[in-house]
Design an enzyme around this catalytic site. Structure first.
Site, PDB file in Angstrom:
ATOM      1  CG  ASN A 265      -3.883   2.631  -0.436  1.00  5.83           C
ATOM      2  OD1 ASN A 265      -3.302   1.934   0.857  1.00  5.83           O
ATOM      3  ND2 ASN A 265      -3.816   1.875  -1.524  1.00  5.83           N
TER       4      ASN A 265
ATOM      5  CG  ASP B  10      -8.666   0.660  -8.034  1.00  7.56           C
ATOM      6  OD1 ASP B  10      -8.412  -0.458  -7.842  1.00  7.56           O
ATOM      7  OD2 ASP B  10      -9.691   1.248  -7.352  1.00  7.56           O
TER       8      ASP B  10
ATOM      9  CE  LYS C 108      10.744  18.585  -6.055  1.00  6.97           C
ATOM     10  NZ  LYS C 108      11.184  19.576  -5.110  1.00  6.97           N
TER      11      LYS C 108
ATOM     12  N   PRO D  10      -3.173  -3.228 -13.365  1.00  6.05           N
ATOM     13  CG  PRO D  10      -1.359  -4.870 -13.342  1.00  6.05           C
ATOM     14  CD  PRO D  10      -1.684  -3.271 -13.352  1.00  6.05           C
ATOM     15  CG  ASP D  11      -8.551  -6.809 -10.315  1.00  4.76           C
ATOM     16  OD1 ASP D  11      -8.129  -7.507  -9.271  1.00  4.76           O
ATOM     17  OD2 ASP D  11      -9.722  -6.060 -10.152  1.00  4.76           O
ATOM     18  CB  ILE D  12      -2.920  -8.507  -8.276  1.00  5.67           C
ATOM     19  CG1 ILE D  12      -2.234  -7.241  -8.831  1.00  5.67           C
ATOM     20  CG2 ILE D  12      -2.327  -9.705  -7.977  1.00  5.67           C
ATOM     21  CD1 ILE D  12      -1.518  -6.599  -7.643  1.00  5.67           C
TER      22      ILE D  12
ATOM     23  CG  PHE E  93      -9.611  -8.250   2.365  1.00  4.52           C
ATOM     24  CD1 PHE E  93      -8.733  -9.590   2.192  1.00  4.52           C
ATOM     25  CD2 PHE E  93      -9.712  -7.743   3.539  1.00  4.52           C
ATOM     26  CE1 PHE E  93      -8.639 -10.485   3.292  1.00  4.52           C
ATOM     27  CE2 PHE E  93      -9.308  -8.767   4.783  1.00  4.52           C
ATOM     28  CZ  PHE E  93      -8.757 -10.042   4.582  1.00  4.52           C
TER      29      PHE E  93
ATOM     30  CE  LYS F 117     -15.182  -4.258  -4.810  1.00  4.92           C
ATOM     31  NZ  LYS F 117     -14.455  -3.264  -3.873  1.00  4.92           N
TER      32      LYS F 117
ATOM     33  CE  LYS G 114     -11.897  -6.764  -7.854  1.00  5.78           C
ATOM     34  NZ  LYS G 114     -10.600  -6.203  -7.729  1.00  5.78           N
TER      35      LYS G 114
END
Ligand code: CTP
Length: 412
Positions: free
Chosen positions: A215, A283, A293, A310-312, A330, A344, A348
Site C-alpha cells: 500500500n 489486511d 516466479k 492477524p490484526d496486530i 490509527f 474501531k 480493536k
C-alpha cells in the site's frame, strides 16, 4: 492567536534564516509584535536591515551594547515577549541551550527568559541524526522547550532526510498553539523511563519471489512518532515495514516485511508502557505464495486466493500478560471518519484512535495523506473527540506524544 502578542525571534546562522523573514511577515500579518535577535552567524545569512524593515523594530545583536543595556537590558528583552522563538535553531544553538551557556545575547536571553520557548531546528541531516544533537533535543524537551520540525526533504547541502526547518506557516501554527495555551500549559511532559513501541510503514505480502501486495504508506507519521517519543526521553522500539526513510536516531528499529513478521517482532518487544500502531498493515496476504516466479500462462491471469492477516493492534490490545497501559491505533478512512474510528475503538479494544482522512485529493490517486508531509487528525477515545487542524506530521507526532505523556497520570 491573541491579538497584540509579542514574539522575541532569535535568528540563528543557517541557510533557513531566509524563511525567518517570511515568518516575521506572517506574524506581523496576524497582529504580532516581533523583536528579533540576530546571532553573529545569523548575520551571514540575513541582514539586520531586512529583519528591521520587516519587523518594524530595531534588531538586537550585541550583548555588550551600552545603549541597548540602557534602553532595554537583555533580561527585559527576553521577558517582555509572550513567547521566545528560535528559528532557525542550529545544532550549535541547541547545544548551547542544552548546556545553559550564555556566551552572547541570544543564549543569554534564552537563559534569562521566564517565557515558553519554541525552537525550529534546521541543520544537515547527519548533524540532526547525530546522537549528540538527539541528546541535546531530549534535554531541551525535558526542560519544557517546544519543538516544531524539522521536516524531511531535499536539503541545501544536497542530502536528503530530516533537517529542513519547518515552513513558516507550520511555525506560526505552533506559535498559535503555544500562545493560546501559554498561561495554562505545563512544560512539555516527559516520557523518561517509559518504553514506547511503535509500528510504522506498510507491509509487503509476497505473491511470488519478485511480486508483492503493498500500500502507499510512507512510514512518515509512525517514524515521526517514534522520534518524538525518543525526544521526550522514552526508550523506543520501532517495528517498521519497508520504507524509504531513515531509521530515527536513538530508536531501536526492527525491519520487517510481512504482517506476520510485524506481529512477531511486536510481541518480542513487549512489555511496553505505550504501543502506537501507525503501520498500514495489509489486511490480507496471498494464501500460498508461489516459491517460483509465476509465469504468464496462455493469456490467463492467475487467480490469487487471499487469506486474512492477524490484526496486530487487536492482538496486543487484548494481550493477557503484557497489554501496554496505553494502546493507540490509527484509522485510515476515506468516508465517515469519526463513525468508523469509534467502531474501531470498540472492535480493536484500544484506548485511543487517531483517525485520518486518506481520501484521494489533489494530484490524483497518490495525492492523499499517504506519503504527504502533513496530516489532519481526529483523536477518538471513550472520553470524546478532539479535532486538530492540518499540521506537519512532525508536529502531529510531537503533540501526540505530549498527549500520551499527559495521559500518563491516568495509566500509571
Ligand atoms: N492494524 C493492525 N493489524 C492489521 C490491520 C490493522 O495492527 N492486520 C492496525 C493499524 O496499524 C491501525 C488500525 O489497526 O492502527 C486500523 O487500521 P485500518 O487499516 O484503518 O483498519 P482495518 O482494521 O484494516 O479495517 P478496515 O480496513 O476495514 O477499515
Amino acid at each position: 492567536m491573541p491579538q497584540g502578542s509579542s514574539i522575541l525571534l532569535i535568528i540563528g546562522g543557517g541557510i533557513a534564516a531566509y524563511k525567518s523573514l517570511e515568518l516575521i511577515r506572517e506574524l506581523k500579518k496576524r497582529g504580532c509584535a516581533v523583536r528579533a535577535i540576530l546571532t553573529k552567524a545569523g548575520h551571514q545569512f540575513v541582514t539586520p536591515l531586512s529583519v528591521a524593515a520587516l519587523s518594524g523594530e530595531k534588531v538586537f545583536d550585541d550583548l555588550f551594547s551600552l545603549t541597548d543595556e540602557v534602553e532595554m537590558g537583555h533580561i527585559q528583552l527576553s521577558r517582555s515577549a509572550d513567547l521566545v522563538v528560535v528559528a532557525p535553531a542550529t545544532a550549535d544553538l541547541m547545544a548551547k541551550m542544552a548546556t545553559g551557556q550564555a556566551s552572547d545575547l541570544a543564549t543569554t536571553a534564552l537563559l534569562a527568559t521566564d517565557k515558553r520557548v519554541l525552537i525550529a531546528p534546521a541543520m544537515n541531516v547527519r548533524m540532526w541524526q547525530h546522537p549528540a544533537t538527539q541528546r541535546n533535543l531530549a534535554t531541551l524537551a525535558g526542560d519544557g522547550i517546544a519543538v516544531v520540525g524539522p521536516n524531511s526533504g531535499d536539503m541545501a547541502c544536497g542530502e536528503f532526510g530530516p533537517g529542513r526547518m519547518a515552513e513558516p506557516l507550520e511555525i506560526v501554527a505552533a506559535i498559535e498553539r503555544l500562545l493560546d495555551g501559554a498561561s495554562v500549559s505545563p512544560p512539555a511532559p516527559s516520557l523518561a523511563g517509559r518504553h514506547v513501541l511503535v509500528t510504522s510503514g506498510p507491509t509487503h505480502e509476497p505473491i511470488d519471489p519478485v511480486r508483492y501486495l503493498a500500500n502507499r504508506s510512507s512510514g512518515k507519521q509512525g517514524h515521526a512518532i517514534a522520534a518524538a517519543a525518543r525526544r521526550a526521553g522514552a526508550r523506543v522500539t520501532l517495528v517498521s515495514g519497508p520504507v524509504a526513510i531513515a531509521d530515527p536516531a536513538g530508536v531501536e528499529t526492527i525491519h520487517v516485511e510481512t504482517a506476520q513478521q510485524m506481529l512477531e517482532a511486536v510481541e518480542r518487544a513487549l512489555p511496553a508502557d505505550i504501543a502506537v500502531f501507525a503501520a498500514a498493515v495489509a489486511d490480507w496476504r496471498v494464501a500460498s505464495a508461489s516459491g517460483d516466479k509465476i509465469k504468464k500462462a496462455g493469456g490467463r491471469a492467475p487467480a490469487l486466493a487471499l487469506t486474512e492477516n492477524p490484526d496486530i493492534l487487536a492482538t496486543i490490545a487484548r494481550h493477557r500478560q503484557h497489554r501496554p497501559a496505553l494502546v493507540v491505533g490509527f484509522a485510515a478512512e476515506t468516508a465517515n471518519l469519526v463513525e468508523h474510528a469509534q467502531a474501531k475503538l470498540a472492535s480493536k479494544g484500544c484506548d485511543l484512535i487517531v483517525a485520518n482522512d486518506v481520501s484521494l485529493t489533489g494530484s490524483g490517486i497518490a495525492g492523499g495523506v499517504m506519503g504527504a508531509d502533513s496530516n489532519a487528525v481526529h483523536l477518538v477515545s471513550a472520553s470524546g473527540i478532539t479535532t486538530w487542524p492540518t499540521l506537519g506530521k512532525d508536529e502531529v507526532a510531537t503533540r501526540l506524544v505530549q498527549h500520551f505523556a499527559a495521559l500518563g497520570a491516568e495509566w500509571t
